[in-house]
Design an enzyme around this catalytic site. Structure first.
Site, PDB file in Angstrom:
ATOM      1  CD  GLU A  48     -22.915 -70.789  10.466  1.00 31.92           C
ATOM      2  OE1 GLU A  48     -22.484 -71.713  10.104  1.00 31.92           O
ATOM      3  OE2 GLU A  48     -24.207 -70.222   9.935  1.00 31.92           O
ATOM      4  CG  PHE A 110     -37.294 -72.557   5.317  1.00 32.74           C
ATOM      5  CD1 PHE A 110     -36.319 -73.203   3.818  1.00 32.74           C
ATOM      6  CD2 PHE A 110     -36.545 -71.003   5.482  1.00 32.74           C
ATOM      7  CE1 PHE A 110     -34.836 -72.504   3.609  1.00 32.74           C
ATOM      8  CE2 PHE A 110     -35.329 -70.864   4.866  1.00 32.74           C
ATOM      9  CZ  PHE A 110     -34.428 -71.590   4.444  1.00 32.74           C
ATOM     10  CD  GLN A 111     -32.340 -71.483   6.627  1.00 32.42           C
ATOM     11  OE1 GLN A 111     -32.524 -70.765   7.804  1.00 32.42           O
ATOM     12  NE2 GLN A 111     -31.258 -71.377   6.174  1.00 32.42           N
ATOM     13  CE  LYS A 160     -37.261 -63.808  13.197  1.00 36.28           C
ATOM     14  NZ  LYS A 160     -37.226 -63.232  10.909  1.00 36.28           N
ATOM     15  CG  MET A 467      -1.375 -89.234  14.186  1.00 35.21           C
ATOM     16  SD  MET A 467      -0.409 -89.118  15.154  1.00 35.21           S
ATOM     17  CE  MET A 467       0.084 -87.754  16.031  1.00 35.21           C
TER      18      MET A 467
HETATM   19  C1  LIG Z   1     -12.272 -83.944  11.465  1.00 38.25           C
HETATM   20  C2  LIG Z   1     -10.987 -84.750  11.812  1.00 38.25           C
HETATM   21  N1  LIG Z   1     -10.952 -85.363  10.784  1.00 38.25           N
HETATM   22  C3  LIG Z   1     -10.372 -86.389  10.908  1.00 38.25           C
HETATM   23  C4  LIG Z   1      -9.317 -86.747  12.179  1.00 38.25           C
HETATM   24  C5  LIG Z   1      -8.364 -88.196  11.541  1.00 38.25           C
HETATM   25  N2  LIG Z   1      -7.236 -87.175  12.274  1.00 38.25           N
HETATM   26  C6  LIG Z   1      -5.888 -87.470  13.063  1.00 38.25           C
HETATM   27  S1  LIG Z   1      -4.862 -86.773  12.564  1.00 38.25           S
HETATM   28  C7  LIG Z   1      -5.097 -86.615  10.824  1.00 38.25           C
HETATM   29  C8  LIG Z   1      -4.063 -85.545  10.085  1.00 38.25           C
HETATM   30  C9  LIG Z   1      -3.607 -84.037  11.068  1.00 38.25           C
HETATM   31  O1  LIG Z   1      -2.977 -84.165   9.390  1.00 38.25           O
HETATM   32  P1  LIG Z   1      -2.312 -82.607  10.003  1.00 38.25           P
HETATM   33  O2  LIG Z   1      -3.513 -81.336   9.962  1.00 38.25           O
HETATM   34  O3  LIG Z   1      -1.701 -82.331   7.987  1.00 38.25           O
HETATM   35  O4  LIG Z   1      -0.889 -82.426  10.413  1.00 38.25           O
HETATM   36  P2  LIG Z   1       0.003 -83.589  10.114  1.00 38.25           P
HETATM   37  O5  LIG Z   1      -0.353 -85.025  11.179  1.00 38.25           O
HETATM   38  O6  LIG Z   1       0.498 -83.854   9.765  1.00 38.25           O
HETATM   39  O7  LIG Z   1       0.826 -82.844  11.090  1.00 38.25           O
HETATM   40  C10 LIG Z   1      -6.402 -86.802  10.956  1.00 38.25           C
HETATM   41  C11 LIG Z   1      -6.784 -87.217   9.320  1.00 38.25           C
HETATM   42  C12 LIG Z   1      -9.529 -85.694  13.180  1.00 38.25           C
HETATM   43  N3  LIG Z   1      -8.740 -85.756  13.642  1.00 38.25           N
HETATM   44  N4  LIG Z   1     -10.058 -84.772  12.795  1.00 38.25           N
END
Ligand SMILES: Cc1ncc(C[n+]2csc(CCOP(=O)(O)OP(=O)(O)O)c2C)c(N)n1
Lengths: 552, 174
Positions: A48, A110-111, A160, A467
C-alpha cells in the site's frame, strides 16, 4: 445504487482516470464497483505504501488529484508514510480506506484501526463516513479540499456496511464548506506596495518554492524575473519551476545549495519569497539569512507567513493570481551592477566536483541531463543521489522533478516513478535512486512490469547509506555505524528476474558509451552504477553555520 | 499576555480532537478550553484561553483557521467582553463552621448546592479573578474537591463574535 457504485461514479465525474490500490475485505464493495467500469484504470501495487507514493507521483506530474485505495487495518496503516509525505509536500491526494462496519467500530474487531485518528495530523482533512447519503457530497468536498488552496491529502474512511448501503445518487455541483475559503487574489493595495518596494530595490533576489508549481505559475515567474532583472533561486521543492539554463537562474539554495545562490541571499536588499516556506534546510541560521533584506512573502497559506522569519510585506494569495496582477505594474529595469555581481559570484564559486578516478555520480547526472536536454521527468529517492540530481540536472519544464522534499522518504522513488510513468506526459521518465532507498520499495518492480512502463532506473550504488555516512564523516569523526552494506543482491540479476534489461556502469567511459543506448531502450532498464562510497555532496553548510558559510 | 479566543466550529464528532491535537502537536499550551453548542445547533463555540506574545497568537489563530471544521475565530481579548467561569468547591465543614462558610459564600454571591455531614459544596460563577479569590478564601477550611469549567466569553454590547459566518460570509480577511 450502492454507495460503492456511487463512489465510482463520483470518481468518473471528477475525471479520474487511474487509481492506485490494493484490495482487502473491508474495501471489497468498492473493488466490485470498479469491476463494472471501464473508465477507470486500477493499478495493483505490491504494497500500500507503493499505492500512495504512486498516486503522489502521478499528481506531481499531472497536477491532478492522485487517487489511492486500501483496505482497513494494515492496508490503511501501510498508507501512513505516504500520506505524511504528500502532506509535507502539499500534494493533492484523495485516499479511500475500507473500515469495519459501523456497528463494530470501537470494538477492536478484526482489522479495525482508527485511521482517521492516526492520520489527523498528516491530512489536510479526513472523514469517517457513517451516513451513506452523505457520501457523494463528501467525495466532492474531498476533491475540492485536496486540490484547492494549499493542496494536500484527504482521506475518506468507508465502513463496509456504508459502502454496501443503497442511496439515490446525485453528484452535487457545488461544495458548501463554510470553514474553508482559500484566498486566491492578493489584496490590490498590498500588490501596489510590493511593486513600489521592488522599484526601490537595488539588489532583489527571487526565492521561489513549490508553490510556483502547485499554482502553475512558472511562466509568470519568468516574466517577473525578466521584467525586474532579478536572479531566481529555487528551493528543492521549487526546482523545475524556472528554466535551468536561464541566465538569471541561481540553482538551488540552502544546505546543499550553490554558493552563489546562498551568497546572493546574503547580499540582497530585497527577498521576494514566492510559494516557499523558509524551511530550516534553506534558512539554516536565522540571523544570517538575508540579513540586509526587506522580505516580501507571497503564499496561499497565511500560516506560513511570519512563521519563521519576520516579513515586511505579507501577501496572502495564489502566486499565479498575484504575479498576474503584479507584473503589469512593474516596468522593465536594468540592474546591470547587481547582475554583474551575481555573474562574479557564479565565476568565483562555481558548482564543481573533483574529476578523480572512478565513476562520478555527478557526471552521470550531467550526462543524463545532456542526453535528455533537461526535458525528462526525473524521479528520485532520498539521499546523496537526490541532492546530485538537484544540483546537476538542469530542469526545463515544470513538474519534471518528482522527489520527496519535506519528509525525505526513502522508498518514495520507485513507486512514485510508476505513478509518474502513468501520467502520459509523453516524456521520458528516469528514476535516480540509491542502493539503500530502492530496497525499501523494490517490490514495485512487479507493478512496473505489469503496467509495461519503460522506466529507466539508475541505482547509484555506493554500498552505503551515503547521506548518513556523510553526516557521520562530518559530525561523528568518521565512525560509520550501520551505514555500510555488507550484502547486496545482484541488482542486474534481480532486474532480469523481473524480465528487465540491466546494465552495470563502472567507469566514466562506460557511462559515456552506454548511456545513449540505455536511454533509447524501448523497455524498462535497471542500471547499476558503481560509484565511489567516499563521494560527498558539496557544497555543504555545517550545522550551526549561516547560509554564507558553506564549505566545498 | 493571555488571549481569549472565541472559536466557532462545526458541531461534528471529532472537532474537539482536531483542535486539541493541533495545540499539542504545534506545542501550543492551552490555559483553558470550553466547548458547548450555540444558538445554531450545527455550530459549537469554543472559548480557548492561551498565553503568549502577539506572534504566537497569530500562529495559533492561523493554524486553527486551517482546520476545515473551524468556521470563525475572534481574539476577543482586544475588545470589551464579559467572561465567566463556574466553580464547584467541596470544603470541609464541621457543623459549627457552616454559618461562617455560608457568610463567606454570601460575599462572593456563591450558592450552597449540597450539604454533607462534614462537608459543604458551593457553586460560584464569575470572572476568573473572583473565582480565584473565592478559592483562596475557602482554602483555610480545607478544600476536599474542586472543579472549574474554564472560561466562557462573549463580546459586550450588540457586537457579535461571528453570526454572519453562519450565513456564509468568508472567514479570512479578503
Ligand atoms: C524511510 C527513511 N529512513 C531513514 C532515512 C534516513 N536517511 C536519509 S538519507 C539515507 C541514506 C540513503 O541511502 P541511499 O538510498 O543508498 O542513497 P545515497 O545517500 O547513498 O545516495 C538515510 C538512511 C530516511 N530519509 N528515510
Amino acid at each position: 445504487m450502492t454507495v460503492a457504485e456511487a463512489i465510482v461514479r463520483c470518481l468518473e465525474k471528477e475525471g479520474v482516470k487511474v487509481v492506485f490500490g490494493y484490495p482487502g475485505g473491508a474495501i471489497l464493495p468498492v473493488y466490485d464497483a470498479l469491476y463494472h467500469t471501464s473508465n477507470i484504470k486500477h493499478v495493483l501495487v505490491r504494497h500500500e505504501q507503493g499505492a500512495v507514493h504512486a498516486a503522489d507521483g502521478y499528481a506531481r506530474v499531472t497536477g491532478k488529484v492522485g487517487v489511492c485505495m486500501a483496505t482497513s487495518g494494515p492496508g490503511a496503516t501501510n498508507l501512513v508514510t505516504g500520506i505524511a509525505n504528500a502532506y509535507m509536500d502539499s500534494i493533492p491526494l484523495v485516499l479511500f480506506t475500507g473500515q469495519v462496519p459501523v456497528s463494530q467500530i470501537g470494538t477492536d474487531s478484526f482489522q479495525e484501526v482508527d485511521i482517521t485518528g492516526i492520520t489527523l495530523p498528516i491530512t489536510k482533512h479526513n472523514y469517517l463516513v457513517k451516513d451513506p447519503d452523505k457520501v457523494p457530497s463528501i467525495v466532492k468536498s474531498a476533491f475540492h479540499i485536496a486540490s484547492t488552496g494549499r493542496p494536500g491529502p484527504v482521506l475518506i474512511d468507508l465502513p463496509k456496511d456504508v459502502t454496501l448501503a443503497k442511496i439515490d445518487f446525485k453528484y452535487p455541483t457545488a461544495v458548501k464548506l463554510r470553514g474553508y475559503k482559500p484566498t486566491y487574489r492578493g489584496h490590490p493595495y498590498k500588490i501596489r506596495e510590493v511593486a513600489e518596494i521592488i522599484r526601490k530595490s537595488q539588489r532583489p533576489v527571487i526565492y521561489a518554492g513549490g508553490g510556483i508549481l502547485s499554482s502553475n505559475a512558472a511562466d509568470e515567474l519568468v516574466q517577473l524575473a525578466e521584467t525586474i532583472s532579478a536572479p531566481v533561486t529555487n528551493t528543492f521543492m521549487g526546482l523545475a519551476s524556472f528554466p535551468g539554463d536561464h541566465p538569471l537562474f541561481l540553482g538551488m539554495l540552502g544546505l546543499h545549495g550553490t554558493r552563489y545562490a546562498n551568497l546572493a541571499i546574503t547580499e540582497c536588499d530585497l527577498l521576494i519569497a514566492l510559494g516557499a516556506r523558509f524551511d530550516d534546510r534553506v534558512v539554516l541560521k536565522l540571523g544570517a539569512f538575508a540579513p540586509n533584506a526587506t522580505v516580501i512573502h507571497i503564499d496561499i497559506d497565511p500560516a506560513e507567513i511570519g512563521k519563521i522569519v519576520k516579513t515586511h510585506v505579507p501577501l496572502v494569495g495564489d502566486v499565479k493570481h498575484v504575479l498576474k496582477a503584479l507584473v503589469p505594474l512593474l516596468e522593465k529595469v536594468d540592474r546591470s551592477e547587481w547582475l554583474e555581481r551575481i555573474q562574479q559570484l557564479k565565476e568565483q564559486y562555481p558548482l564543481t566536483y573533483g574529476e578523480g578516478a572512478g565513476l562520478k555520480p555527478q557526471f552521470i547526472i550531467e550526462e543524463l541531463c545532456r542526453l535528455t536536454k533537461g526535458r525528462a521527468i526525473v524521479v528520485t529517492d532520498v539521499g546523496q543521489h537526490q541532492m546530485w540530481v538537484a544540483q546537476y540536472y538542469r530542469f526545463h519544464e515544470p513538474r519534471s522533478l518528482v522527489s520527496s522534499g519535506g519528509l525525505g522518504t526513502m522508498g518514495f522513488g520507485l513507486p512514485a516513478a510508476v505513478g509518474a510513468s502513468m501520467a502520459e506526459s509523453g516524456k521520458q521518465v528516469i528514476l535516480v535512486t540509491g542502493d539503500g532507498s530502492i530496497q525499501m520499495t523494490m517490490q514495485e518492480l512487479g507493478t512496473l512490469m505489469e503496467q509495461e512502463l519503460p522506466l529507466k532506473i539508475f541505482v547509484m550504488n555506493n554500498f552505503s547509506l551515503g547521506m548518513v555516512r556523510q553526516l557521520q564523516k562530518f559530525y561523528h569523526e568518521g565512525r560509520y555505524m550501520a551505514t555500510t552494506f555488507r550484502f547486496h543482491p545482484d541488482f542486474p540479476l534481480l532486474a532480469q528476474s523481473y524480465g528487465m534489461k540491466a546494465y552495470t556502469l563502472e567507469t566514466r567511459e562506460d557511462a559515456v558509451h552506454l548511456l545513449p543506448e540505455i536511454l533509447s531502450e524501448p523497455g524498462p532498464v535497471m542500471v547499476n552504477c558503481l560509484i565511489p562510497p567516499e563521494e560527498d555532496v558539496m557544497p555543504m553548510v555545517l550545522a550551526g553555520k549561516g547560509i554564507d558559510e558553506a564549505i566545498d | 499576555m493571555k488571549h481569549t479566543l472565541s472559536v466557532l466550529v462545526e458541531n461534528k464528532p471529532g472537532v474537539l480532537v482536531r483542535v486539541a491535537g493541533l495545540f499539542s502537536r504545534r506545542g501550543f499550551n492551552i490555559d483553558s478550553l470550553t466547548v458547548g453548542r450555540t444558538e445554531n445547533p450545527d455550530v459549537s463555540r469554543m472559548t480557548i484561553v492561551v498565553d503568549g506574545d502577539d506572534r504566537f497568537i497569530e500562529q495559533v489563530t492561523k493554524q486553527l483557521h486551517k482546520l476545515i471544521d473551524v468556521i470563525k475565530i475572534s481574539d476577543i481579548s482586544a475588545e470589551e467582553y464579559v467572561d465567566r467561569d463556574l466553580v464547584l468547591i467541596k470544603v470541609a465543614a464541621e457543623p459549627s463552621q457552616r454559618v461562617e462558610i455560608m457568610q463567606m459564600a454570601g460575599v462572593f454571591r456563591a450558592r450552597v448546592v449540597d450539604l454533607g455531614r462534614k462537608t459543604i459544596t458551593l457553586e460560584c460563577t464569575g470572572h476568573e479573578g473572583k473565582i480565584n479569590a473565592f478559592e483562596e478564601s475557602l482554602r483555610p477550611y480545607g478544600i476536599k474537591e474542586l472543579v472549574r469549567t474554564g472560561k466562557v466569553a462573549m463580546l459586550r454590547g450588540s457586537k457579535l463574535s461571528g453570526d454572519a459566518e453562519l450565513t456564509g460570509r468568508r472567514k479570512d480577511g479578503e
